[in-house]
Design a protein around this motif. Structure first.
Motif, PDB file in Angstrom:
ATOM      1  N   ARG A   1      25.560 -60.510 -70.437  1.00 48.00           N
ATOM      2  CA  ARG A   1      25.438 -59.418 -71.425  1.00 48.00           C
ATOM      3  C   ARG A   1      25.070 -59.875 -72.743  1.00 48.00           C
ATOM      4  N   LEU A   2      25.131 -60.865 -73.069  1.00 49.06           N
ATOM      5  CA  LEU A   2      24.435 -61.285 -74.240  1.00 49.06           C
ATOM      6  C   LEU A   2      23.101 -61.510 -74.142  1.00 49.06           C
ATOM      7  N   THR A   3      22.669 -61.972 -72.964  1.00 44.29           N
ATOM      8  CA  THR A   3      21.220 -62.245 -73.072  1.00 44.29           C
ATOM      9  C   THR A   3      20.485 -60.768 -72.933  1.00 44.29           C
ATOM     10  N   ARG A   4      21.216 -59.859 -72.281  1.00 43.93           N
ATOM     11  CA  ARG A   4      20.656 -58.614 -72.169  1.00 43.93           C
ATOM     12  C   ARG A   4      20.521 -57.874 -73.765  1.00 43.93           C
TER      13      ARG A   4
ATOM     14  N   ALA B   1      17.198 -56.181 -78.493  1.00 43.84           N
ATOM     15  CA  ALA B   1      17.299 -56.645 -79.739  1.00 43.84           C
ATOM     16  C   ALA B   1      15.575 -56.979 -80.143  1.00 43.84           C
ATOM     17  N   GLY B   2      15.098 -57.820 -79.102  1.00 41.82           N
ATOM     18  CA  GLY B   2      13.773 -58.383 -79.025  1.00 41.82           C
ATOM     19  C   GLY B   2      12.860 -57.302 -79.012  1.00 41.82           C
ATOM     20  N   TYR B   3      12.934 -56.428 -78.184  1.00 45.62           N
ATOM     21  CA  TYR B   3      11.998 -55.305 -77.813  1.00 45.62           C
ATOM     22  C   TYR B   3      12.107 -54.589 -79.274  1.00 45.62           C
ATOM     23  N   ALA B   4      12.973 -54.411 -80.057  1.00 45.28           N
ATOM     24  CA  ALA B   4      13.108 -53.528 -81.074  1.00 45.28           C
ATOM     25  C   ALA B   4      12.567 -54.206 -82.170  1.00 45.28           C
ATOM     26  N   ARG B   5      12.724 -55.355 -82.357  1.00 49.36           N
ATOM     27  CA  ARG B   5      12.117 -56.046 -83.646  1.00 49.36           C
ATOM     28  C   ARG B   5      11.098 -57.117 -83.418  1.00 49.36           C
ATOM     29  N   GLY B   6      10.682 -57.233 -82.070  1.00 53.33           N
ATOM     30  CA  GLY B   6       9.504 -58.031 -81.751  1.00 53.33           C
ATOM     31  C   GLY B   6       9.830 -59.533 -81.605  1.00 53.33           C
ATOM     32  N   ALA B   7      10.954 -60.120 -81.842  1.00 51.29           N
ATOM     33  CA  ALA B   7      11.402 -61.543 -81.769  1.00 51.29           C
ATOM     34  C   ALA B   7      12.752 -61.506 -81.143  1.00 51.29           C
ATOM     35  N   THR B   8      13.064 -62.054 -80.106  1.00 49.35           N
ATOM     36  CA  THR B   8      14.249 -62.244 -79.248  1.00 49.35           C
ATOM     37  C   THR B   8      15.150 -63.162 -79.848  1.00 49.35           C
ATOM     38  N   PRO B   9      16.508 -62.808 -80.342  1.00 43.85           N
ATOM     39  CA  PRO B   9      17.373 -64.004 -80.775  1.00 43.85           C
ATOM     40  C   PRO B   9      17.696 -64.970 -79.589  1.00 43.85           C
ATOM     41  N   LEU B  10      18.017 -66.257 -80.246  1.00 46.18           N
ATOM     42  CA  LEU B  10      18.224 -67.278 -79.171  1.00 46.18           C
ATOM     43  C   LEU B  10      19.886 -67.081 -78.866  1.00 46.18           C
ATOM     44  N   VAL B  11      20.004 -67.149 -77.716  1.00 46.60           N
ATOM     45  CA  VAL B  11      21.579 -66.937 -77.426  1.00 46.60           C
ATOM     46  C   VAL B  11      21.996 -68.265 -76.818  1.00 46.60           C
ATOM     47  N   ALA B  12      23.116 -68.911 -77.039  1.00 41.86           N
ATOM     48  CA  ALA B  12      23.362 -70.262 -76.731  1.00 41.86           C
ATOM     49  C   ALA B  12      25.005 -70.300 -76.634  1.00 41.86           C
TER      50      ALA B  12
END
Length: 666
Positions: free
Chosen positions: A283-286, A291-302
């Motif tokens: 779910r965090l990855t989703r 967020a990446g689709y909206a902003r252009g850069a996907t956050p790193l989930v760790a």
């Protein structure tokens, strides 16, 4: 052939990458030189005229050489054996045959950087015939000119100024597949005026290294990047080069953990717990992908460990972006999880930090995130909290005070002030309350509410309380000796319940009274209502022993705690001190209210009067705190209050001011 260049590093494969794409032109660009009449495709033993020429054929104007040689230098070795130095081989075709059939791809390159001859293995590696490579610029074949460091080192080898170059390159075969190779350039004997270029296919080794690194850098339960990879990425994002060349120059972090995850492990087992962590990771990855689709850069989930996760936002656009991400995470976790027949609901607490990357370190960013996560949990869990510099400054101050409190006692940084306790009928001083102050070298004078709680938490209240008790008793005895004509006044000292549990308070009081010569009835010990009510066992025994000794026991802030009046008949209490919240209801002047037009609340007076009557029926005296106006004093006196304490009479003052009051009254 196209390649990925990785510049040379000392004594090891070069790791710096620079990707280039080239197509091979198999036609010769210049005529090859012939060594001793042997065809270029076979001979490597011909002798050329002495003297080295510069690398004119390798685009020398493209890359400026560095000031010092860079690249992998092997230690100088003895000259390679040549056909002339091996008996029976010098003029035979065996040497030529061995070179041509060798499985290691090789080529002889002249001092100008052109291929003189190449074997079939090199042609097969590069997807062409060996003859088509003759006359080609060797640096182009294996991408040696794509970065200045490697290009400079290569030219130094051609000129005979460097013993050897070894570097790693990623090459792209004409059929589309890529391979990793290790390129070695080593000089031939001086009379040959040439170097030997050899290539080793290390694709399998690099693939194994990549798999091992992936396993090392990813969590086996959630398949997310682990703590090591997260901090590697975070440190890289905070390097100046990462934000000075473009972007917003800001960085954001959502640091979260699951509320009550330990209970899942304890009740359902670690297998279910691991499944839950994996489901949360999905779910965090989703959320990060959305967020990446909206902003252009996907956050790193760790996954940082346990039930702790982090979402790293590079080039963040501000706190709104982080707040939206945190909200989406909380919303995504609200839906129950179905795990092999187990239906679980969890929530998360999230600490959100967003700031400029410049001047920020990974350590400071994580400290801020950890602190903010703690705030989110303390504020009620199931929520996100944004980092607050002012709140953090207060926390840092609290930590600084806590870490220096014990040492401050040894450094005599504490002092006592005394506030008079005045008889309501005649206005005479009956006693004083000792109030401790911390003269902090950095934060100035601190009142008890800033540090007493800390002292109770770490146990230093025992040491501090003993010092306060001894100092106050010594001062009370000094006043008695200095003013023999004045009626002796008692001194009231606050005692924390931890002093009763963690020390022998009865023995301490007896020792201090004996040492100072103060009579027991001139000492009053104040304990809060919540500490006294319900006392049993050791606390009750201690209070009874102190009362039997003649020491007065007072309940402080009465009316705000448990208010179990049944205990009053069983406790050895002498005094009730009414909490100031009751007395403030009396704060008005005149029959129609005070300056603000406030009218008295009749309930306040009824409650206070009932408490005073109850105390008197039990043989107790009553002290009203926070008396600030003459009207309050008049009304308290009218309903039978015994003593008052507050700014109407005096603020807490130094011992000499109390001496002046005693002098005036005698």
């Amino acid at each position: 052939m196209s390649g990925t260049s990785e510049g040379p590093t000392p004594t090891a494969d070069l790791i710096r990458s620079a990707v280039t794409e080239r197509h091979i032109d198999t036609s010769p660009r210049t005529s090859p030189r012939t060594y001793a009449g042997v065809p270029p495709s076979a001979s490597v033993s011909a002798v050329s005229p002495p003297g080295a020429s510069p690398c004119a054929g390798a685009s020398p104007g493209t890359y400026a050489p560095a000031e010092t040689p860079l690249g992998t230098l092997d230690t100088p070795e003895s000259p390679l054996d040549t056909p002339e130095s091996i008996p029976g081989i010098s003029e035979s075709g065996a040497f030529r045959a061995a070179f041509g059939a060798a499985p290691l791809p090789m080529a002889v390159v002249d001092r100008e950087g052109l291929v003189v001859t190449a074997n079939e293995s090199l042609g097969a590696l590069l997807g062409t015939g060996s003859g088509a490579l003759v006359g080609r610029i060797a640096a182009d074949l294996v991408d040696l000119a794509s970065d200045a460091r490697t290009w400079h080192a290569y030219r130094e080898v051609l000129r005979g100024r460097q013993a050897r170059l070894r570097c790693t390159r990623r090459l792209k075969h004409p059929d589309g597949h890529s391979l990793w190779v290790q390129v070695t350039v080593a000089p031939l004997p001086a009379q040959e005026e040439a170097v030997l270029l050899s290539i080793a296919d290390i694709s399998a080794r690099r693939e194994l290294q990549a798999r091992l690194r992936h396993l090392q850098m990813h969590d086996p339960v959630t398949r997310l990047p682990n703590r090591t990879l997260f901090f590697e990425r975070l440190s890289s994002a905070l390097e100046a080069e990462a934000y000075e060349e473009g972007g917003t120059g800001r960085i954001g972090l959502c640091y979260l953990d699951l509320d009550g995850f330990k209970a899942v492990n304890d009740t359902l087992g670690h297998r279910v717990g691991d499944r839950l962590l994996a489901a949360v990771a999905e779910r965090l990855t989703r959320c990060a992908d959305e967020a990446g689709y909206a902003r252009g850069a996907t956050p790193l989930v760790a996954r940082l460990g346990g039930d702790e996760f982090a979402l790293l936002v590079e080039d963040s656009t501000g706190t709104d972006q982080l707040a939206d991400l945190a909200e989406s995470v909380l919303k995504s976790l609200q839906a129950p999880f179905d795990l092999s027949g187990q239906r679980l609901s969890v929530s998360a607490s999230i600490g959100v930090v967003e700031r400029r990357a410049a001047g920020t370190s990974a350590t400071h960013l994580m400290q801020a995130a950890d602190t903010t996560l703690y705030w989110a949990k303390a504020d009620g869990k199931g929520r996100w909290t944004l980092f607050d510099p002012e709140r953090n400054a207060h926390r840092m101050t609290r930590q600084a005070l806590s870490s220096t409190l014990r040492a401050a006692i040894d450094r005599n940084e504490f002092a006592l002030e005394y506030q008079p306790l005045v008889g309501m009928e005649d206005g005479g001083v009956r006693g004083v309350e000792a109030l401790v102050r911390w003269n902090h070298p950095q934060f100035g004078t601190l009142t008890p509410n800033r540090f007493i709680g800390l002292a109770e938490e770490d146990g230093s209240i025992v040491q501090l309380g003993r010092w306060v008790l001894a100092t106050a008793c010594r001062q009370a005895r000094r006043w008695q000796l200095d003013h023999p004509d004045a009626a002796p006044i008692f001194v009231s000292v606050n005692v924390a319940v931890r002093q009763v549990w963690d020390s022998d308070l009865v023995a301490d009081v007896a020792e201090i009274l004996a040492e100072t010569g103060l009579a027991p009835h001139l000492l009053q010990l104040e304990l809060t209502e919540s500490a006294v009510m319900g006392s049993a066992g050791r606390p009750l025994q201690a209070l009874q022993a102190l009362s039997d000794m003649g020491v007065r026991i007072a309940i402080d802030d009465f009316g705000t705690g448990y208010s179990n009046l049944a205990y009053l008949s069983r406790l050895p209490v002498s005094v009730l001190k009414l909490d100031g919240s009751f007395v403030r209801g009396f704060q008005y002047e005149g029959p129609d209210g005070g300056a603000g037009g406030a009218h008295p609340n009749p309930a306040d007076e009824v409650i206070v009067e009932a408490l005073i009557q109850l105390a008197h029926r039990l043989g107790l005296t009553v002290t009203a705190e926070c008396v600030e106006t003459a009207s309050q004093a008049t009304r308290l006196r009218g309903i039978g209050c015994d003593t008052g304490q507050g700014w109407l009479y005096s603020r807490p003052v130094a011992p000499d001011r109390i001496s002046a009051l005693l002098t005036a009254s005698s």
